[in-house]
Write an enzyme that holds these catalytic residues in place. Structure first.
Site, PDB file in Angstrom:
ATOM      1  N   THR A 176      11.933  85.124  11.831  1.00 14.33           N
ATOM      2  CA  THR A 176      11.094  84.101  11.211  1.00 14.33           C
ATOM      3  C   THR A 176      11.765  82.744  11.287  1.00 14.33           C
ATOM      4  O   THR A 176      12.973  82.634  11.097  1.00 14.33           O
ATOM      5  CB  THR A 176      10.857  84.424   9.718  1.00 14.33           C
ATOM      6  N   GLU A 208      19.797  85.460  17.710  1.00 13.36           N
ATOM      7  CA  GLU A 208      20.613  86.645  17.416  1.00 13.36           C
ATOM      8  C   GLU A 208      21.319  87.155  18.673  1.00 13.36           C
ATOM      9  O   GLU A 208      20.673  87.454  19.682  1.00 13.36           O
ATOM     10  CB  GLU A 208      19.736  87.741  16.801  1.00 13.36           C
ATOM     11  N   ASN A 241      19.359  94.099  15.559  1.00 15.04           N
ATOM     12  CA  ASN A 241      18.016  94.483  15.130  1.00 15.04           C
ATOM     13  C   ASN A 241      17.819  95.975  14.978  1.00 15.04           C
ATOM     14  O   ASN A 241      16.843  96.416  14.355  1.00 15.04           O
ATOM     15  CB  ASN A 241      16.975  93.870  16.072  1.00 15.04           C
ATOM     16  N   THR A 300      12.997  97.013   8.919  1.00 15.44           N
ATOM     17  CA  THR A 300      11.759  96.415   8.424  1.00 15.44           C
ATOM     18  C   THR A 300      11.312  97.143   7.177  1.00 15.44           C
ATOM     19  O   THR A 300      10.165  97.150   6.874  1.00 15.44           O
ATOM     20  CB  THR A 300      10.665  96.473   9.490  1.00 15.44           C
TER      21      THR A 300
END
Lengths: 213, 220
Positions: free
Chosen positions: B1, B88, B215, B220
């Site tokens: 984001t 990232e 990640n 999530t």
């Protein structure tokens, strides 16, 4: 559980300056460089790990002309939907409240109500109309804001508002998630013979392919 | 984001401010990419207090409006580049500069297409001056151009001209990429597609093993 504002800069370094060349001068201050703006960033207990600041506030002394661009992702987070609706009906805003830790996305009606509750609570603390408060959230998708922690931290956050460089820096740090550096820039130039300032802060490191409108 | 908050003390009419913000966002935040995923939360809020004492900007048809637009572009591009730089797992920022397009929109599409290419990004991480992957990503951007006008430079090293690959010093080109990676600096890719006046920039970062690691561990 709120860290002091002047401790904020100890958490992550500032990004290298990548400002394009032009007829302006870079100045310190980020979002507080322009006249009339204050900012703060504190730890409010929202992050899952660590005590890096996670709650930021940018406030204006007067009703400011407001513009917003937002993700065009159909699965938009509650604060995105809230701000879009607000700015459709109003050209003014006085404050932007931002939390890191929970994105409040894909959280349904309950998440939307959380956004309204946070905006209303901040408006009350700042003695503003609630439609003058805008909200941004970032963090883990699918999780609602830790609202009770946020509401408990609001008095401290409002008390920490400052027009200083430190105020801007602490806010820029408080909105980071996986960012390795904080992002804050301000410039000064003359427009029509008058000195004006433009400043800003941002965050972002992953899930980055904006398509805002 | 990505999130952003922009402030100014310039005095500007609401409709002009909103259009200025839209234009600057398209020239900055909407021209960056790290991983091709569009977030649920991307937001930029821009506030103008108007208390600098400047004259009110009520139209685009004056010099003051262009000055303020340029300042807004600069601040947003500076912040947008910082995001791409901090992608990232990234070891360097990739800046793609496209010229010679029919208009700014076409140039912007090509710049972002190249900056978004996973294969081009992985090549930069591998310090591989892979002009073919750059040309490929330019070609599928959805912009019509004459292949025989395509020119590609990596930094100041020409890799392709008039649609033809050029002989170049592969070691020097690879060293250019390596140097940028070792210093977390910037890799510049210059692309020209013709003689049009349209130009634009896009920004991304290289794609490293660490992106997957970060990640895989951030749920999530």
């Amino acid at each position: 559980i709120c860290a002091d504002v002047d401790l904020a800069s100890r958490y992550i370094p500032a990004a290298p300056i990548l400002l394009p060349d032009g007829p302006w001068k870079q100045i310190p201050g980020g979002v507080t460089a322009a006249q009339g703006f204050k900012a703060a960033g504190i730890y409010g207990g929202l992050r899952a790990k660590g005590e890096k600041p996670d709650l930021a506030l940018v406030a204006c002394d007067v009703d400011a002309i407001a513009a917003g661009t937002f993700t065009t992702n159909i699965v938009a987070a509650a604060p995105v939907i809230y701000c879009r609706r607000l700015l459709e009906n109003s050209t003014m805003a006085r404050a932007v409240l931002i939390n890191a830790g929970q994105a409040n996305a894909a959280t349904g009606d309950a998440g939307y109500q959380d956004t309204i509750d946070c905006a209303n609570a901040l408006a009350e603390h700042l003695n503003l109309r609630s439609d003058r408060v805008l909200i941004e959230s970032t963090g883990v998708i699918g999780q609602r804001i830790k609202k009770e922690a946020l509401l408990r931290a609001l008095p401290k956050l409002v008390d920490s508002l400052s027009s200083t460089v430190e105020g801007a820096d602490s806010a820029a740090i408080a909105i980071t998630t996986t960012d390795l550096v904080s992002k804050s820039i301000a410039i000064e130039t003359e427009v029509g013979g008058t000195t004006i300032r433009v400043g800003g802060m941002a965050k972002g490191s992953g899930m980055i392919h904006p398509n805002m409108a | 984001t990505m999130l952003g908050v922009i402030t100014t003390d310039a005095l500007v009419a609401s409709n002009i401010w909103r259009e200025m913000v839209r234009i600057s966002v398209n020239r900055s935040f909407n021209q960056i990419t790290v991983d091709g995923d569009t977030s649920t939360n991307d937001s930029v809020i821009a506030l103008a207090s108007g208390i600098s004492g400047s004259n009110k900007i009520s139209s685009f048809d004056n010099y003051e409006a262009h000055q303020l637009q340029a300042c807004l572009d600069a601040v947003m591009q500076g912040l947008a580049k910082s995001i791409a730089w901090d992608g990232e797992g990234a070891t360097c920022l990739i800046e793609v500069h496209v010229t010679g397009a029919k208009n700014e929109t076409d140039a912007a599409k090509i710049a972002r297409s190249v900056a978004s290419s996973s294969l081009a990004k992985a090549a930069v991480y591998g310090r591989d001056p892979n002009w073919g992957r750059i040309a490929c990503a330019a070609g599928y951007a959805g912009v019509d151009f004459d292949l025989n006008e395509l020119q590609i430079l990596l930094g100041d090293i020409p890799l392709m001209s008039k649609g033809q690959p050029l002989p170049f010093d592969r070691v020097a080109a690879s060293d250019y990429l390596r140097q940028a990676g070792q210093t977390h600096g910037t890799v510049e890719i210059h692309i020209s597609i013709g003689n049009g006046q349209g130009s634009s920039k896009g920004w991304g970062c290289d794609l490293s093993y660490d992106y997957v690691k970060i990640n895989a561990e951030y749920t999530t």
